[in-house]
Enzyme design. Structure first.
Site, PDB file in Angstrom:
ATOM      1  N   TYR A 165       0.838  -1.209   0.000  1.00  0.00           N
ATOM      2  CA  TYR A 165       0.000   0.000   0.000  1.00  0.00           C
ATOM      3  C   TYR A 165       0.873   1.260   0.000  1.00  0.00           C
ATOM      4  CZ  TYR A 165      -3.209   3.620   1.675  1.00  0.00           C
ATOM      5  OH  TYR A 165      -3.932   4.775   1.824  1.00  0.00           O
ATOM      6  N   ARG A 172       1.230   6.903  -6.751  1.00  0.00           N
ATOM      7  CA  ARG A 172       0.080   7.810  -6.915  1.00  0.00           C
ATOM      8  C   ARG A 172       0.501   9.254  -6.698  1.00  0.00           C
ATOM      9  NH1 ARG A 172      -5.336   7.094  -3.308  1.00  0.00           N
ATOM     10  NH2 ARG A 172      -3.794   6.942  -1.630  1.00  0.00           N
ATOM     11  N   TYR A 230      -1.183  12.491   7.287  1.00  0.00           N
ATOM     12  CA  TYR A 230      -0.785  11.390   8.159  1.00  0.00           C
ATOM     13  C   TYR A 230       0.714  11.484   8.452  1.00  0.00           C
ATOM     14  CZ  TYR A 230      -5.039   8.422   7.565  1.00  0.00           C
ATOM     15  OH  TYR A 230      -6.298   7.904   7.584  1.00  0.00           O
ATOM     16  N   ARG A 243     -11.518  13.112   2.640  1.00  0.00           N
ATOM     17  CA  ARG A 243     -12.513  12.250   3.302  1.00  0.00           C
ATOM     18  C   ARG A 243     -13.803  12.176   2.508  1.00  0.00           C
ATOM     19  NH1 ARG A 243      -9.448   9.022   6.149  1.00  0.00           N
ATOM     20  NH2 ARG A 243      -8.014  10.176   7.467  1.00  0.00           N
ATOM     21  N   GLU A 357     -14.163  -1.506   6.053  1.00  0.00           N
ATOM     22  CA  GLU A 357     -14.126  -0.134   5.533  1.00  0.00           C
ATOM     23  C   GLU A 357     -15.428   0.096   4.776  1.00  0.00           C
ATOM     24  OE1 GLU A 357     -10.368   1.416   3.954  1.00  0.00           O
ATOM     25  OE2 GLU A 357     -11.489   2.099   2.192  1.00  0.00           O
TER      26      GLU A 357
HETATM   27  C1  3EB Z   1      -7.851   5.568   5.964  1.00  0.00           C
HETATM   28  O1  3EB Z   1      -8.728   6.305   6.393  1.00  0.00           O
HETATM   29  C2  3EB Z   1      -8.279   4.211   5.518  1.00  0.00           C
HETATM   30  O2  3EB Z   1      -5.426   5.499  -0.057  1.00  0.00           O
HETATM   31  O3  3EB Z   1      -7.037   6.207  -1.333  1.00  0.00           O
HETATM   32  C3  3EB Z   1      -9.425   5.140   2.900  1.00  0.00           C
HETATM   33  C4  3EB Z   1      -9.780   5.829   1.754  1.00  0.00           C
HETATM   34  C5  3EB Z   1      -8.139   4.623   3.009  1.00  0.00           C
HETATM   35  C6  3EB Z   1      -8.860   6.028   0.716  1.00  0.00           C
HETATM   36  C7  3EB Z   1      -6.628   5.756  -0.252  1.00  0.00           C
HETATM   37  C8  3EB Z   1      -7.236   4.805   1.961  1.00  0.00           C
HETATM   38  C9  3EB Z   1      -7.585   5.515   0.832  1.00  0.00           C
HETATM   39  O4  3EB Z   1      -6.661   5.875   5.923  1.00  0.00           O
HETATM   40  C10 3EB Z   1      -7.728   3.834   4.202  1.00  0.00           C
END
Ligand code: 3EB
Length: 370
Positions: A165, A172, A230, A243, A357
């Protein structure tokens, strides 16, 4: 018949079971914008061969499950004079809908076809996919990614010293930067899941997306650190997604109709996973996060949307563990109601400790067909 271009035509999302798909009238899907097929094997002939189709290896779960999601536009694909509405650009299959102002695209790449000149094969494949996506969008004048669905085989596997990932996130983000897209703030809604059951030699990267000449407006969740912020413990590059995003259907401001796309949402508070090992609690936390995103969207001045108005896709990591699917379903139906439009599928989630998820979409510009 020509449609009045001044009327915003709603986008329609249909969640089909295998029986539902078999029952649609011939030709009904010919004017669709694109589809996501997660039923495995060969998709039925009802899905026209030139319809952009994202094939996703996330097996459908439960009895009489949803196997396919179809995005229906205005059928303007057949009204538009000029450039072909359906085509291929590099590795991307696409169809445009000029009345809605929307393009649906899909990419499926075999990782084995990519040399790992720098970084991994997955990183190279991801970068190629996104470079071609942005190349198409720039060529068509539909520059803004609205929603992206990403599926990576063995998403949690550790290879060459890095979780896959995280390799995906490098490819990306590099492509976003190379194509002069923002990597914080105004970024698309997305999800990134682990495809199931692909042998190493046949691993594919599979991406579906919606893009537009109109920029969506990103919505963040006050309960969560924005993913693009993050901390480094989650990988050298932050994930590039918002989000949620609010997008206006149609090409005229005065009659635009909003659609809300909620990204894949998990049991994360701040930047940390909560309720490790407890799938029911993770489901409730994910729904609390979606509710918080809906509240934030309303505070940001967007239309008020309630949980029952959303159509959901729910990714479950261990559906065969006793009681898992039932408890996930009970948590969602408990919060949203029994009539909830939801597709349940099996997938790995992008952190090893996440068991579920949930993603969703809704809005006045989106009609959900049962
Ligand atoms: C998170 O909140 C969970 O890498 O495009 C959620 C939505 C998550 C999109 C992405 C990853 C992605 O981090 C994982």
């Amino acid at each position: 018949m020509k449609r009045d271009a001044m009327n915003a035509t709603p986008l329609r999302l249909a969640q089909y079971t295998a029986r539902g798909l078999a029952a649609v009238r011939p030709g009904w899907l010919d004017g669709a914008l694109g589809a996501v097929w997660y039923g495995g094997g060969t998709p039925p002939a009802t899905l026209a061969t030139d319809l952009p189709l994202a094939r996703v290896a996330t097996p459908p779960l439960g009895e009489d499950p949803v196997v396919c999601e179809v995005w229906h536009g205005s059928n303007a694909a057949w009204d538009t004079i000029g450039e072909p509405a359906t085509g291929r650009h590099g590795v991307v299959d696409f169809r445009t809908d000029a009345t809605l102002g929307l393009i649906f695209g899909s990419v499926t790449l075999r990782e084995a076809d990519f040399a790992a000149a720098q970084g991994s094969m997955l990183q190279s494949a991801t970068e190629r996919a996104y470079l071609d996506i942005f190349g198409l969008l720039d060529a068509k004048g539909y520059p803004y990614l609205v929603r992206v669905w990403n599926y990576v085989a063995d998403i949690n596997a550790e290879e060459s010293g890095m979780e896959r990932y995280r390799q995906f996130n490098i490819g990306r983000q590099d492509a976003f930067t190379a194509c002069r897209r923002e990597i914080v703030g105004n970024v698309p809604a997305a999800c990134a899941l682990g495809a199931v059951g692909q042998p190493v030699a046949q691993r594919t990267l599979s991406i579906g997306f919606l893009a537009s000449p109109r920029a969506p407006v990103a919505v963040e969740n006050p309960r969560q650190v924005s993913a693009y912020h993050y901390p480094a413990q989650y990988g050298p590059r932050s994930p590039t997604f918002a989000r949620a995003g609010v997008w206006q259907a149609g090409t005229h401001d005065e009659c635009a109709a909003p659609v809300l796309f909620v990204s894949g949402t998990a049991s994360i508070v701040g930047h940390r996973t909560v309720h490790a090992g407890d799938v029911a609690a993770q489901t409730r936390e994910s729904i609390a996060n979606i509710a918080a995103v809906l509240e934030q969207a309303a505070r940001d001045g967007h239309a008020e949307i309630g949980l029952p108005e959303l159509a959901y896709r729910v990714y479950v990591r261990h559906p065969r563990e006793r009681g898992t699917l039932a408890s996930v379903r009970a948590a969602l139906e408990g919060a949203v109601g029994h009539g909830v439009a939801a597709a349940y599928v099996q997938a790995d989630i992008c952190r090893g400790d996440l068991l579920v998820e949930i993603e969703a979409s809704a809005g006045h510009g989106l009609e959900v067909l049962a």
